[in-house]
Design an enzyme around this catalytic site. Sequence first.
Site, PDB file in Angstrom:
ATOM      1  CG  ASN A   9      -1.714   1.221   1.424  1.00  0.00           C
ATOM      2  OD1 ASN A   9      -1.808   2.040   0.511  1.00  0.00           O
ATOM      3  ND2 ASN A   9      -2.318   1.378   2.593  1.00  0.00           N
ATOM      4  CE  LYS A  11       0.100   3.271   4.832  1.00  0.00           C
ATOM      5  NZ  LYS A  11       0.123   3.381   6.273  1.00  0.00           N
ATOM      6  CG  HIS A  95      -5.689   1.618   5.227  1.00  0.00           C
ATOM      7  ND1 HIS A  95      -5.212   2.560   6.084  1.00  0.00           N
ATOM      8  CD2 HIS A  95      -4.690   0.711   5.061  1.00  0.00           C
ATOM      9  CE1 HIS A  95      -3.961   2.256   6.418  1.00  0.00           C
ATOM     10  NE2 HIS A  95      -3.625   1.141   5.813  1.00  0.00           N
ATOM     11  CD  GLU A  97      -2.868   5.269   6.865  1.00  0.00           C
ATOM     12  OE1 GLU A  97      -2.927   5.364   5.637  1.00  0.00           O
ATOM     13  OE2 GLU A  97      -1.905   4.756   7.469  1.00  0.00           O
ATOM     14  CD  GLU A 177      -3.503  -2.974   7.268  1.00  0.00           C
ATOM     15  OE1 GLU A 177      -2.400  -3.195   6.786  1.00  0.00           O
ATOM     16  OE2 GLU A 177      -4.132  -1.929   7.063  1.00  0.00           O
ATOM     17  N   GLY A 183       2.354   1.764  10.841  1.00  0.00           N
ATOM     18  CA  GLY A 183       3.297   2.878  10.725  1.00  0.00           C
ATOM     19  C   GLY A 183       3.972   3.254  12.031  1.00  0.00           C
ATOM     20  CB  SER A 223       5.248  -2.288  12.041  1.00  0.00           C
ATOM     21  OG  SER A 223       4.798  -0.973  12.311  1.00  0.00           O
TER      22      SER A 223
HETATM   23  C1  PEP Z   1      -0.716  -0.174   6.089  1.00  0.00           C
HETATM   24  O1  PEP Z   1      -0.809   1.011   5.871  1.00  0.00           O
HETATM   25  O2  PEP Z   1      -1.573  -0.928   5.632  1.00  0.00           O
HETATM   26  C2  PEP Z   1       0.400  -0.641   6.888  1.00  0.00           C
HETATM   27  C3  PEP Z   1       0.337  -1.848   7.348  1.00  0.00           C
HETATM   28  O3  PEP Z   1       1.433   0.249   7.116  1.00  0.00           O
HETATM   29  P1  PEP Z   1       2.871  -0.097   7.741  1.00  0.00           P
HETATM   30  O4  PEP Z   1       3.349  -1.374   7.089  1.00  0.00           O
HETATM   31  O5  PEP Z   1       3.730   1.066   7.410  1.00  0.00           O
HETATM   32  O6  PEP Z   1       2.673  -0.291   9.211  1.00  0.00           O
END
Ligand code: PEP
Length: 266
Positions: A9, A11, A95, A97, A177, A183, A223
């Site tokens: 992703n 973003k 997601h 976010e 997630e 992040g 992460s």
């Molecule tokens: C994501 O945005 O779906 C995500 C898992 O981000 P990150 O891997 O940076 O934690």
Amino acid sequence: MRRPFVAGNWKMNLDLATGRALVSELRTRLPASPPIDVAICPPHIYLFPMAKAVADTPIRLGAQNCFHESSGAFTGEVSAAMVKETGCTYVILGHSERRHTIGPKDASGRVQGETDAMIAAKCRAAMSAGLVPIVCVGETLEERDRDQTEAVLSRQIDGSLAGIALDGPEKLVIAYEPVWAIGTGRNATPEQAQAAHRHLRGRLAERFGRGMADGIRIQYGGSVKPDNAITLMKEADVDGALVGGASLKASDFAGIIEGCIRAKGL
Ligand code: PEP
């Protein structure tokens, strides 16, 4: 066996030149036909050029969102059919976010982001357009600390998949997630991930039947890096990863893909 699936992703990161450079480096690092599915999810504006860039590679394309209506006066929105027309196979929906970061704030400063009902409407539109939705669910730290993780995941699965009829397990992907892991550099432990994925699969079984649930891929996201990918992917119900930050660097993304292949013994 479920075919593992690793998606990146992007973003709102990279530009056209750096996106192209990333794809061309990935091309040299990935096996010609990997034993797992791999996808990148660039911003909408780059979907057409990225479709060209990945055309003769094993990399598939996903979008980061779509709108639930099929056409009309919805300035700035993009329909599922439009996303499909760019060459996308997948679309990320719900997601964290979009649920918790993007949107107007209420009087207490809480973001009024996407609801399960909005996500379900997008999910139905995506499936009608022939896209495979990657539906994201996950608890906040506050909810985990209050021991509400399973209740939150059940509510999100039920709500985000309301009205969905599934005629094959390959038509839907779930991404677990945990919001506190996205992040932040703090990933869920393999045991935490497995427990959540197992719970989600149980809920999917109640919803769609055991046979269907056993075939639905559930990615872990939060992460994921090359050095934690193997232990996470070794868990029985973890079928791959949705990767944010580490998908922006070809060596890291390829390292996660390789970790997934090794963990699954493929
Ligand atoms: C994501 O945005 O779906 C995500 C898992 O981000 P990150 O891997 O940076 O934690």
